[in-house]
Design a protein around this motif. Structure first.
Motif, PDB file in Angstrom:
ATOM      1  N   ARG A  85       0.835  -1.211   0.000  1.00 37.02           N
ATOM      2  CA  ARG A  85       0.000   0.000   0.000  1.00 37.02           C
ATOM      3  C   ARG A  85       0.865   1.255   0.000  1.00 37.02           C
ATOM      4  NH1 ARG A  85      -1.888   3.129   4.050  1.00 37.02           N
ATOM      5  NH2 ARG A  85      -1.142   1.679   5.633  1.00 37.02           N
ATOM      6  N   ILE A  86       1.972   1.236   0.782  1.00 35.41           N
ATOM      7  CA  ILE A  86       2.854   2.396   0.812  1.00 35.41           C
ATOM      8  C   ILE A  86       3.504   2.632  -0.553  1.00 35.41           C
ATOM      9  CG2 ILE A  86       4.998   3.290   1.810  1.00 35.41           C
ATOM     10  CD1 ILE A  86       4.256   1.905   4.407  1.00 35.41           C
ATOM     11  N   MET A  87       3.882   1.553  -1.243  1.00 34.51           N
ATOM     12  CA  MET A  87       4.475   1.689  -2.569  1.00 34.51           C
ATOM     13  C   MET A  87       3.494   2.275  -3.566  1.00 34.51           C
ATOM     14  SD  MET A  87       7.624   0.874  -2.498  1.00 34.51           S
ATOM     15  CE  MET A  87       7.905   0.711  -4.253  1.00 34.51           C
ATOM     16  N   ARG A  88       2.226   1.864  -3.468  1.00 31.20           N
ATOM     17  CA  ARG A  88       1.224   2.443  -4.376  1.00 31.20           C
ATOM     18  C   ARG A  88       1.049   3.937  -4.115  1.00 31.20           C
ATOM     19  NH1 ARG A  88      -1.602  -2.414  -3.229  1.00 31.20           N
ATOM     20  NH2 ARG A  88      -2.923  -1.293  -1.731  1.00 31.20           N
ATOM     21  N   GLU A  89       1.029   4.312  -2.834  1.00 31.27           N
ATOM     22  CA  GLU A  89       0.894   5.733  -2.517  1.00 31.27           C
ATOM     23  C   GLU A  89       2.120   6.522  -2.983  1.00 31.27           C
ATOM     24  OE1 GLU A  89       0.267   5.853   1.653  1.00 31.27           O
ATOM     25  OE2 GLU A  89      -1.812   5.110   1.565  1.00 31.27           O
ATOM     26  N   THR A  92       1.908   6.979  -6.748  1.00 28.91           N
ATOM     27  CA  THR A  92       0.953   8.041  -7.111  1.00 28.91           C
ATOM     28  C   THR A  92       1.556   9.414  -6.860  1.00 28.91           C
ATOM     29  OG1 THR A  92      -0.880   6.569  -6.545  1.00 28.91           O
ATOM     30  CG2 THR A  92      -1.363   8.924  -6.679  1.00 28.91           C
ATOM     31  N   ARG A  93       2.232   9.574  -5.714  1.00 29.35           N
ATOM     32  CA  ARG A  93       2.848  10.859  -5.386  1.00 29.35           C
ATOM     33  C   ARG A  93       3.958  11.207  -6.373  1.00 29.35           C
ATOM     34  NH1 ARG A  93       7.363  11.582  -2.433  1.00 29.35           N
ATOM     35  NH2 ARG A  93       7.762  13.669  -1.582  1.00 29.35           N
ATOM     36  N   LEU A  94       4.770  10.212  -6.760  1.00 27.71           N
ATOM     37  CA  LEU A  94       5.840  10.451  -7.720  1.00 27.71           C
ATOM     38  C   LEU A  94       5.282  10.841  -9.079  1.00 27.71           C
ATOM     39  CD1 LEU A  94       8.853  10.378  -8.382  1.00 27.71           C
ATOM     40  CD2 LEU A  94       8.635   7.948  -8.873  1.00 27.71           C
ATOM     41  N   GLN A  95       4.205  10.195  -9.503  1.00 27.91           N
ATOM     42  CA  GLN A  95       3.590  10.544 -10.778  1.00 27.91           C
ATOM     43  C   GLN A  95       3.061  11.974 -10.751  1.00 27.91           C
ATOM     44  OE1 GLN A  95       3.609   8.629 -13.529  1.00 27.91           O
ATOM     45  NE2 GLN A  95       2.792  10.411 -14.579  1.00 27.91           N
ATOM     46  N   THR A  96       2.489  12.376  -9.605  1.00 29.25           N
ATOM     47  CA  THR A  96       2.020  13.753  -9.469  1.00 29.25           C
ATOM     48  C   THR A  96       3.179  14.740  -9.583  1.00 29.25           C
ATOM     49  OG1 THR A  96       0.248  12.976  -8.009  1.00 29.25           O
ATOM     50  CG2 THR A  96       0.746  15.324  -7.973  1.00 29.25           C
ATOM     51  N   SER A  97       4.302  14.406  -8.976  1.00 32.47           N
ATOM     52  CA  SER A  97       5.481  15.273  -9.063  1.00 32.47           C
ATOM     53  C   SER A  97       5.989  15.390 -10.499  1.00 32.47           C
ATOM     54  CB  SER A  97       6.594  14.729  -8.156  1.00 32.47           C
ATOM     55  OG  SER A  97       6.160  14.637  -6.826  1.00 32.47           O
ATOM     56  N   ILE A  98       6.017  14.254 -11.198  1.00 32.00           N
ATOM     57  CA  ILE A  98       6.483  14.261 -12.587  1.00 32.00           C
ATOM     58  C   ILE A  98       5.560  15.104 -13.464  1.00 32.00           C
ATOM     59  CG2 ILE A  98       6.843  12.808 -14.624  1.00 32.00           C
ATOM     60  CD1 ILE A  98       7.770  10.599 -12.736  1.00 32.00           C
ATOM     61  N   ASP A  99       4.253  14.963 -13.263  1.00 31.45           N
ATOM     62  CA  ASP A  99       3.300  15.765 -14.038  1.00 31.45           C
ATOM     63  C   ASP A  99       3.492  17.246 -13.762  1.00 31.45           C
ATOM     64  OD1 ASP A  99       2.263  13.455 -15.085  1.00 31.45           O
ATOM     65  OD2 ASP A  99       0.612  13.316 -13.641  1.00 31.45           O
ATOM     66  N   ALA A 100       3.714  17.591 -12.495  1.00 22.56           N
ATOM     67  CA  ALA A 100       3.924  18.998 -12.156  1.00 22.56           C
ATOM     68  C   ALA A 100       5.192  19.540 -12.794  1.00 22.56           C
ATOM     69  CB  ALA A 100       3.975  19.166 -10.637  1.00 22.56           C
ATOM     70  N   LEU A 101       6.270  18.752 -12.755  1.00 21.76           N
ATOM     71  CA  LEU A 101       7.519  19.182 -13.397  1.00 21.76           C
ATOM     72  C   LEU A 101       7.365  19.319 -14.900  1.00 21.76           C
ATOM     73  CD1 LEU A 101      10.121  17.034 -11.421  1.00 21.76           C
ATOM     74  CD2 LEU A 101       9.782  19.492 -11.263  1.00 21.76           C
ATOM     75  N   ARG A 102       6.635  18.371 -15.519  1.00 19.74           N
ATOM     76  CA  ARG A 102       6.421  18.449 -16.960  1.00 19.74           C
ATOM     77  C   ARG A 102       5.629  19.709 -17.340  1.00 19.74           C
ATOM     78  NH1 ARG A 102       3.923  14.082 -17.466  1.00 19.74           N
ATOM     79  NH2 ARG A 102       5.653  12.733 -18.033  1.00 19.74           N
ATOM     80  N   ASN A 103       4.579  19.991 -16.583  1.00 21.93           N
ATOM     81  CA  ASN A 103       3.788  21.193 -16.864  1.00 21.93           C
ATOM     82  C   ASN A 103       4.623  22.458 -16.685  1.00 21.93           C
ATOM     83  OD1 ASN A 103       1.537  19.612 -17.375  1.00 21.93           O
ATOM     84  ND2 ASN A 103       0.832  19.689 -15.258  1.00 21.93           N
ATOM     85  N   THR A 104       5.470  22.470 -15.634  1.00 22.21           N
ATOM     86  CA  THR A 104       6.332  23.632 -15.417  1.00 22.21           C
ATOM     87  C   THR A 104       7.328  23.802 -16.554  1.00 22.21           C
ATOM     88  OG1 THR A 104       6.131  23.328 -13.018  1.00 22.21           O
ATOM     89  CG2 THR A 104       7.942  24.701 -13.805  1.00 22.21           C
TER      90      THR A 104
END
Length: 330
Positions: A85-89, A92-104
């Protein structure tokens, strides 16, 4: 007297958003169920296994294994489920960070492209003007006017010798050797590179060579604005027969080895600039056309050593990079 609310707010740490270190999750249904099952098993084991058994020795060891082995297995399963469960969370958090960096990154590229377009236009105009002045100056110094023969005219009927006033510089300039041409396409290494400057000066006297040199200089200047320098690239060198196949019209997989640039950062930046900047796109396509025309004329008279040396020049590396981004080798 200090305000309690202010003190509480001051004691709270500043949040860093998606870059915060995640807090340890509280007990969930999995851990609670594991604890309950462990307690039940211990009670059952004590009542039915430990208390009636008064025999010392091997039976006691078996009893201990029977008591603690299921507890251990229950907690192994619970720990594995918790880690999953911790790995899934975290994923998800890492993917959110990558999306934010890509948008920036995309936003910065858009802002920067809109900001330097006028500067690039001005720079290209300056380069074009400088090239015209250079070509005119070289033609002025190189052009020789035919001197009339003093004395009696060679024609008995008194006709005058025709003066070719429209002679171009490239018509009277000596042919450019392959070594000098290849050296010019690599450009001078330093300000003290006399051999490189001499080769470049001779190449600018040749009309076709000058067109390729100027096109190469344009794209190298534009690529340097993205921090891409040909000296930093280490491409996979193609064999001379691959260059010959390309010069003879082969395209696609048979000449894919020419796209030997593997630097992902340079490829990504060049691709983004190609899509967003029409000035860069036009300069790149113009350069690719000039290189195609050059290699078609250069290949028949070039040796394998000449083709290998050509592939190691800055101009050829720019061709490999832009050709791969443009899909020339697909």
């Amino acid at each position: 007297m200090s305000d309690p609310t202010t003190e509480q707010e001051a004691e709270q740490p500043t949040s860093l958003g998606i870059y915060d270190k995640p807090a340890l999750p509280a007990l969930t249904e999995i851990e609670i169920a594991a604890i309950a099952l462990s307690v039940i098993w211990l009670i059952v084991s004590v009542v039915f296994l430990v208390l009636p058994d008064k025999v010392e020795g091997g039976g006691f060891v078996v009893t201990l294994l029977a008591v603690f082995m299921p507890v251990a297995m229950i907690w192994v399963a619970a720990t594995a489920m918790r880690a999953s469960r911790i790995m899934r969370e975290e994923s998800t958090r890492l993917q959110t960070s990558i999306d934010a960096l890509r948008n920036t990154f995309i936003a910065q590229q858009q802002r920067s492209s809109s900001g330097y377009e006028p500067a690039v236009t001005q720079k290209l105009d300056q380069i074009a003007e400088t090239a015209k002045k250079t070509e005119t100056a070289l033609a002025t110094f190189s052009t020789q006017r035919t001197e009339p023969v003093r004395g009696k005219s060679p024609n008995a009927n008194g006709d005058q010798t025709t003066l070719e006033l429209g002679t171009q510089a490239e018509d009277i300039a000596p042919p450019l050797s392959n070594d000098v041409f290849i050296r010019a396409l690599n450009f001078p290494e330093t300000q003290e590179d006399t051999e490189g400057f001499n080769a470049l000066r001779l190449a600018l006297k040749d009309r076709k060579a000058a067109q390729l040199v100027q096109a190469s200089q344009d794209v190298l200047t534009l690529l340097s604005q993205e921090g891409i320098y040909m000296d930093d690239l280490r491409p996979d060198m193609a064999r001379p027969e691959i260059w010959r196949q390309f010069a003879q019209g082969a395209r696609g997989r048979s000449v894919a080895a020419l796209g030997g640039i593997r630097d992902r950062s340079s490829l990504a930046l060049t691709s983004a600039r190609m899509k967003q900047d029409p000035i860069f796109r036009d300069a790149a396509h113009h350069f690719l056309r000039r290189f195609d025309h050059m290699i078609i004329e250069f290949e028949p008279e070039a040796s394998d050593a000449d083709l290998t040396a050509l592939g190691d020049t800055r101009t050829a590396r720019a061709f490999m990079l832009l050709g791969r981004v443009a899909g020339t080798f697909d």
